[in-house]
Design a protein around this motif. Structure first.
Motif, PDB file in Angstrom:
ATOM      1  N   UNK A  96      21.498-112.714  61.196  1.00 16.40           N
ATOM      2  CA  UNK A  96      21.920-111.584  62.027  1.00 16.40           C
ATOM      3  C   UNK A  96      22.330-111.978  63.422  1.00 16.40           C
TER       4      UNK A  96
ATOM      5  N   UNK B 193      26.398-107.692  67.442  1.00 20.21           N
ATOM      6  CA  UNK B 193      26.975-106.673  68.328  1.00 20.21           C
ATOM      7  C   UNK B 193      28.486-106.731  68.292  1.00 20.21           C
TER       8      UNK B 193
ATOM      9  N   UNK C  41      27.650-113.645  75.841  1.00 21.06           N
ATOM     10  CA  UNK C  41      26.407-113.013  75.438  1.00 21.06           C
ATOM     11  C   UNK C  41      26.415-112.705  73.948  1.00 21.06           C
TER      12      UNK C  41
ATOM     13  N   UNK D  63      25.293 -99.162  69.721  1.00 17.15           N
ATOM     14  CA  UNK D  63      25.533-100.409  68.986  1.00 17.15           C
ATOM     15  C   UNK D  63      25.258-101.630  69.848  1.00 17.15           C
ATOM     16  N   UNK D  64      24.124-101.671  70.497  1.00 14.58           N
ATOM     17  CA  UNK D  64      23.776-102.831  71.313  1.00 14.58           C
ATOM     18  C   UNK D  64      22.472-103.433  70.803  1.00 14.58           C
ATOM     19  N   UNK D  65      22.384-104.737  70.868  1.00 10.48           N
ATOM     20  CA  UNK D  65      21.105-105.386  70.585  1.00 10.48           C
ATOM     21  C   UNK D  65      20.678-105.342  69.133  1.00 10.48           C
ATOM     22  N   UNK D  66      21.642-105.511  68.225  1.00  9.85           N
ATOM     23  CA  UNK D  66      21.302-105.396  66.812  1.00  9.85           C
ATOM     24  C   UNK D  66      20.600-106.652  66.305  1.00  9.85           C
ATOM     25  N   UNK D  67      21.054-107.802  66.774  1.00 14.77           N
ATOM     26  CA  UNK D  67      20.643-109.070  66.145  1.00 14.77           C
ATOM     27  C   UNK D  67      19.141-109.168  65.999  1.00 14.77           C
TER      28      UNK D  67
ATOM     29  N   UNK E  54      17.877-113.287  75.673  1.00 17.89           N
ATOM     30  CA  UNK E  54      18.860-113.527  76.729  1.00 17.89           C
ATOM     31  C   UNK E  54      20.201-112.924  76.365  1.00 17.89           C
ATOM     32  N   UNK E  55      20.609-113.158  75.124  1.00 20.95           N
ATOM     33  CA  UNK E  55      21.928-112.678  74.740  1.00 20.95           C
ATOM     34  C   UNK E  55      21.850-111.328  74.053  1.00 20.95           C
TER      35      UNK E  55
ATOM     36  N   UNK F  70      22.509-107.847  73.633  1.00 18.62           N
ATOM     37  CA  UNK F  70      23.578-107.105  74.312  1.00 18.62           C
ATOM     38  C   UNK F  70      23.043-105.940  75.125  1.00 18.62           C
TER      39      UNK F  70
ATOM     40  N   UNK G  34      22.582-107.199  78.868  1.00 15.14           N
ATOM     41  CA  UNK G  34      23.834-107.319  79.614  1.00 15.14           C
ATOM     42  C   UNK G  34      24.517-105.963  79.741  1.00 15.14           C
TER      43      UNK G  34
END
Lengths: 248, 215
Positions: A22, A26, A124, B26-30, B110-111, B113, B116
């Motif tokens: 995953x 985003x 990012x 739709x942010x920070x899904x991973x 950190x990444x 979304x 940021x």
């Protein structure tokens, strides 16, 4: 050579960044509405990954890991700077992304316009940092393999976003239940694709050898399964023993 | 609430439901998907993100007038990276086993979304107090989805919650298992996280038709 080929196919299909870990979801979800933009972003990700993973491998090898500073002299051999890896990795990545942005703007303004806000956001994109962190966690042994890992992970990500963009272009003509339209159905399709990709799991090992390196999410389960297997084996062994004893 | 004006309270409450970072923005899904096989990991992840986003928003908001806009992304990344290093070291010191489970996904905060995204969209243009509330609110909205997904995946996948066997013992066949119930090991695998989130989105949008997207 064999290990290169194995790593290549493993990173594309088995440990696919989107479907197995995953990473980069985003931008995967946000930029996959049209195939052309998806291809552009995918190409940018391949490039950035192929550059940053080997760079970060060098950083890790000669600066960060336990005893990495030994080349400076024996008195530096005790330092372990690995807690700095997040900040150094992300700095490398941000710099590289800036560079890619300049290059793309110069040589392909059309692509630059269509990627819009997402080019700076590659910095990012979890896939990029994730590539470097997995490279560190899996202890990839050589620079060549690190490059290979970056490149093939990028290709895997590219494949994923290309496939989902094509599906989303088609699905526009289908009658999806209104609350699922857009994001919801994309999630579910990605889930189904991930199930499909799981079938690649036996590709390299031929099914006989040890299973593929378990992902963080599945670690627990495999451990439990192993425990169960061990118990079963013990039980069979015990019953076997008792049978042999009876025979005696 | 006497402490907060209605406008400020909305900063916290909105992201919990109708402007949720995961299901709407739709942010920070991973990270939301990768670590939700267990409830405990989900909760720790949610707390870490609340810490990082709340403090990060404050720092960025304090510096918003002195950051040159050209290099703001790098500045933001450095701020987040520093905060995440703190979280990572604390986890390694006090919850080593858990930090092994979360593995690289702590670093991937950190990444994330969300972080940021909120820096760009909010902290760069608002005062310290409002930025702090916005950070807490959005991180909590993210945490709620994580906890819901983690709850269902752990319950249906291994029949436990936070490690306690709530449905009975699958090997000794007690509790629910005595009726022939089986754990669905598939829930622990990664694809099911996507499908669970997809279903959550479905539920949320069926309840609030204003959120439905164009096809």
């Amino acid at each position: 050579m064999l290990e290169h080929i194995e790593l290549f196919f493993k990173s594309i299909f088995i440990d696919n960044m989107v479907f197995a870990t995953f990473l980069g979801m985003c931008s995967y979800l946000a930029v996959s509405k049209k195939v052309t933009t998806a291809v552009g972003l995918g190409a940018a990700v391949i490039f950035v990954l192929a550059v940053t993973v080997p760079l970060n491998w060098l950083l890790d090898q000669y600066l960060l890991r336990d005893g990495a500073l030994a080349w400076l002299g024996p008195e530096y051999a005790d330092y372990n700077l690995s807690f700095l890896s997040f900040i150094l990795f992300i700095a490398t990545i941000a710099t590289m992304v800036q560079l890619v942005e300049i290059v793309v703007e110069k040589f392909s303004p059309a692509l630059y316009n269509s990627l819009g806000i997402f080019l700076p956001l590659i910095a990012v994109n979890c896939a990029i940092l994730g590539g470097s962190l997995f490279m560190q966690a899996r202890e990839i042994p050589s620079l060549g393999l690190a490059f290979n890992y970056g490149l093939s992970s990028g290709i895997g990500w590219f494949l994923a976003i290309f496939a989902i963009a094509a599906i989303r272009e088609k699905i526009r003509y289908s009658n999806v239940p209104p609350p699922l339209r857009g994001l919801g159905i994309t999630f579910i399709i990605t889930g189904l694709m991930a199930i499909g990709f799981m079938s690649f799991g036996g590709m390299l090992t031929g099914g006989d050898e040890a299973p593929v390196v378990p992902e963080p999410t599945t670690v627990q389960k495999t451990e439990k399964e192993e425990l169960k297997l061990d118990k079963e084996q013990e039980e069979t062994a015990v019953s076997f023993n008792s049978i042999t004893k009876e025979k005696e | 609430m006497a402490l907060l004006s209605k406008k400020d309270a909305n900063l916290i409450l909105d992201p919990l439901a109708d402007n949720n970072p995961i299901t709407i923005q739709v942010l920070g899904i991973c990270s939301a998907l990768a670590i939700t096989a267990e409830l405990k990991a989900s909760i720790v992840m949610a707390l870490s993100v609340i810490f990082v986003l709340g403090l990060g928003n404050v720092v960025i908001s304090l510096m918003r007038n002195i950051i040159p806009s050209k290099i703001r992304i790098i500045v933001q990344l450095v701020v987040v990276a520093a905060l995440v290093i703190v979280v990572d070291q604390v986890l390694k010191a006090f919850a080593y086993q858990l930090s092994k489970t979360l593995a690289v996904f702590v670093g991937l905060i950190i990444t994330n979304c969300i972080i940021m995204g909120r820096f760009e969209a909010f902290a760069l243009g608002n005062g310290v107090k409002r930025s702090f509330l916005d950070g807490i609110g959005n991180a909590a909205g993210y945490g709620i989805i994580l906890i819901i997904v983690g709850f269902f995946r752990e319950l249906l996948g291994s029949g436990t919650l936070l490690g306690f066997a709530v449905l009975g013992d699958p090997i000794a066949k007690t509790g629910l298992y005595s009726f022939g119930y089986e754990n669905n090991g598939f829930m622990l695998l990664s694809p099911m996280a996507l499908i669970v989130v997809g279903l959550l989105i479905w539920v949320q949008r069926s309840r609030n038709n204003a959120l439905i997207e164009e096809n």
